[in-house]
Design an enzyme around this catalytic site. Structure first.
Site, mmCIF file in Angstrom:
data_model
loop_
_atom_site.group_PDB
_atom_site.id
_atom_site.type_symbol
_atom_site.label_atom_id
_atom_site.label_comp_id
_atom_site.label_asym_id
_atom_site.label_seq_id
_atom_site.Cartn_x
_atom_site.Cartn_y
_atom_site.Cartn_z
ATOM 1 N N GLU A 182 4.127 -3.776 12.520
ATOM 2 C CA GLU A 182 3.175 -2.877 12.375
ATOM 3 C C GLU A 182 2.050 -3.644 11.561
ATOM 4 O O GLU A 182 2.318 -3.876 10.441
ATOM 5 C CB GLU A 182 3.535 -1.664 11.670
ATOM 6 C CG GLU A 182 4.705 -0.701 12.253
ATOM 7 C CD GLU A 182 3.940 -0.180 13.557
ATOM 8 O OE1 GLU A 182 2.662 -0.001 13.535
ATOM 9 O OE2 GLU A 182 4.833 0.047 14.356
ATOM 10 N N ASN A 215 0.704 -1.446 0.080
ATOM 11 C CA ASN A 215 0.091 0.050 -0.026
ATOM 12 C C ASN A 215 0.875 1.294 0.080
ATOM 13 O O ASN A 215 0.403 2.285 -0.630
ATOM 14 C CB ASN A 215 -1.015 -0.169 1.143
ATOM 15 C CG ASN A 215 -0.203 0.036 2.424
ATOM 16 O OD1 ASN A 215 0.611 -0.770 2.701
ATOM 17 N ND2 ASN A 215 -0.816 0.917 3.542
ATOM 18 N N CYS A 219 -3.320 2.008 6.791
ATOM 19 C CA CYS A 219 -3.573 1.505 8.129
ATOM 20 C C CYS A 219 -3.964 2.439 9.060
ATOM 21 O O CYS A 219 -4.483 2.148 10.072
ATOM 22 C CB CYS A 219 -2.323 0.698 8.709
ATOM 23 S SG CYS A 219 -0.961 1.792 8.643
ATOM 24 N N GLY A 242 1.760 -11.348 10.887
ATOM 25 C CA GLY A 242 2.243 -10.762 12.358
ATOM 26 C C GLY A 242 2.529 -11.937 13.368
ATOM 27 O O GLY A 242 3.764 -11.969 13.955
ATOM 28 N N GLY A 244 2.235 -5.398 7.709
ATOM 29 C CA GLY A 244 1.230 -6.266 6.952
ATOM 30 C C GLY A 244 -0.153 -6.658 7.871
ATOM 31 O O GLY A 244 -0.353 -5.940 9.142
#
Length: 471
Positions: free
Chosen positions: A237, A139, A271, A220, A215
């Protein structure tokens, strides 16, 4: 070692799905292992290089980004769908990140401390870890990799970078620019391929001392489960479900405009995008009208691009359908754009009559969809805004200074915005969230050194000799 056969992947334009914009050779597991070893070997010389010299290379890279502003932005726009102006802004942001961290090479890397003994010198110094694994999403194909890679490099680490397969061409362009900027061979090694295949190699390798990942929460957690027991440094993150609060005393025009911008910029594929908005009851109807007015100003295909991939398009359409089925009321948008059926375009979408047990209130959508809630007062708004497994970013629109500072204290997020949208981050400020939005260390700013270096404490005895100075 005999290498496996490379797979060739074609990259298609999400704004025109029949347009192939290029091909990329994907790396094999064996090649990834070779690159990790090469990065380990390169670390010996790179870590010895002056940090000032390392910073100069980052500054050269920043200059190259600006020189390549238009072609890089156009390529990235075609590969993942952001509009060219949005992508040009991201390239410029990448240059700012590089310039900030280029100066880290000239800042203090430790401190001198007082010792209880007059004959001892006591100080600390920060030293690099070795090979760092960087795994990045699609993104923000330029900014996110750079805000991980730049500090890792300037502090003396080498990097193995596995970008999202969806932005392979853009990522290769960036890697090539680093080489042109004078980065020595194997200091940055890019591996192209699927995360489930090559990412796993990086995460499991004992030669990789730290992992920085942006991601999904599911991936994660897999990284945490695998790398955690190996005693690697880990920085994750992850997701967000970011809330805005609009109180009756706010500048309602500003609040409505920035809420829509926060929800719809980059097609909501951030995000930090605004996903929920809580509006005080006395101004609810007025604000909803203003939200619709601002949503109408968006020109899909011009000021708002497509979703990045077929998978993302189908996911957002499914979220919209589920919201309707669960009883939420779609008051604007809610459909693919019929006249732009050649791409993955979806209308800006606004929902009211959303309850907190609906998926729309709880799950990250990663698309141009905003859930709107009516609340009685500030207390109900902050309680509901905190009612989430995520805690990345939140904003409040108010002219009441007491409520603004109360919100700063009570909002359960890592990024607090007052009279501004939930998105946005500057390179000198730490970036990260609370709850299930982040794990481990913060990114950007001075906080970046915490993951990419380790402290040594040094004591030197016999510095001063009483009575005379010895030659």
């Amino acid at each position: 070692m005999v290498m496996g056969v490379r797979e060739i992947r074609e990259q298609f334009n999400p704004a025109n799905t029949s347009e192939c914009i290029g091909k990329i050779e994907l790396h094999t597991i064996e090649e990834t292992e070779v690159k990790i070893r090469a990065s380990e070997q390169a670390f010996q010389q790179w870590s010895k290089l002056s940090s000032v010299s390392r910073g100069e290379i980052l500054n050269s890279m920043a200059n190259l980004l600006i020189e390549h502003l238009e072609p890089l932005a156009e390529l990235a726009s075609k590969e993942m769908g952001k509009t060219v102006p949005e992508m040009m802004g991201e390239v410029k942001r990448g240059a700012s990140i590089l310039r900030y961290f280029s100066q880290e090479g000239m800042r203090a890397a430790g401190e001198v401390l007082p010792s209880a003994s007059e004959d001892k010198m006591l100080y600390t110094k920060r030293v690099p870890l070795g090979v760092v694994g960087v795994i990045t999403p699609w993104n923000f194909p330029i900014a996110i990799p750079l805000w991980k890679i730049a500090p890792a490099l300037v502090y003396g680490n080498t990097v193995v970078w596995k970008p999202s397969i969806e932005v392979s061409l853009t990522s290769q362009y960036i890697a090539d620019l680093f080489e042109k900027a004078g980065l020595p061979k194997n200091v940055l090694n890019i591996v192209q391929g699927r995360g489930s295949k090559l990412g796993a190699v990086i995460i499991k390798s004992p030669k990789v001392k730290a992992i920085s990942f942006t991601g999904s929460n599911a991936v994660g957690q897999q990284i945490l489960n695998t790398a955690g027991p190996m005693n690697k440094k880990i920085q994750l993150e992850l997701g967000g479900k970011n809330a805005a609060i609009i109180l009756a005393d706010a500048d309602l025009d500003l609040a409505a405009r920035l809420t829509i911008e926060g929800a719809m910029k980059q097609t909501g594929q951030r995000c930090t995008a605004t996903s929920r908005v809580y509006i005080e009851a006395s101004v609810y109807d007025t604000v909803v009208e203003k939200l619709i007015e601002n949503a109408k100003k968006i020109k899909v295909g011009e000021t708002m691009g497509p979703l990045a991939s077929k998978q993302q398009f189908e996911s957002v359409i499914e979220h919209i359908a589920r919201a309707k089925a669960q009883g939420a009321k779609c008051i604007f948008g809610g459909k693919p754009v019929a006249e732009l059926s050649h791409g993955y375009f979806v209308e800006p979408t606004l929902f009211t009559e959303v309850t907190h047990d609906m998926d729309l209130a709880r799950e990250e959508i990663f698309g141009p969809v905003l859930a709107i809630f009516r609340v009685t007062d500030y207390e109900e708004a902050i309680r509901l805004s905190n009612d989430s497994e995520f805690g990345l970013s939140a904003s409040i629109y108010t002219t009441n200074i007491h409520k603004a500072f109360d919100f700063i204290e009570r909002s359960e997020v890592g990024l607090v915005q007052i009279n501004d949208e939930t998105g946005g981050a500057e390179p000198q400020a730490p970036f990260g969230g609370m709850k299930n939005s982040s794990t481990g260390f913060r990114e950007q700013g001075q906080a970046a050194k915490e993951i990419f270096t380790v402290l040594k404490t040094v004591t030197i005895n016999g510095i001063r000799v009483k009575g005379k100075c010895e030659q």
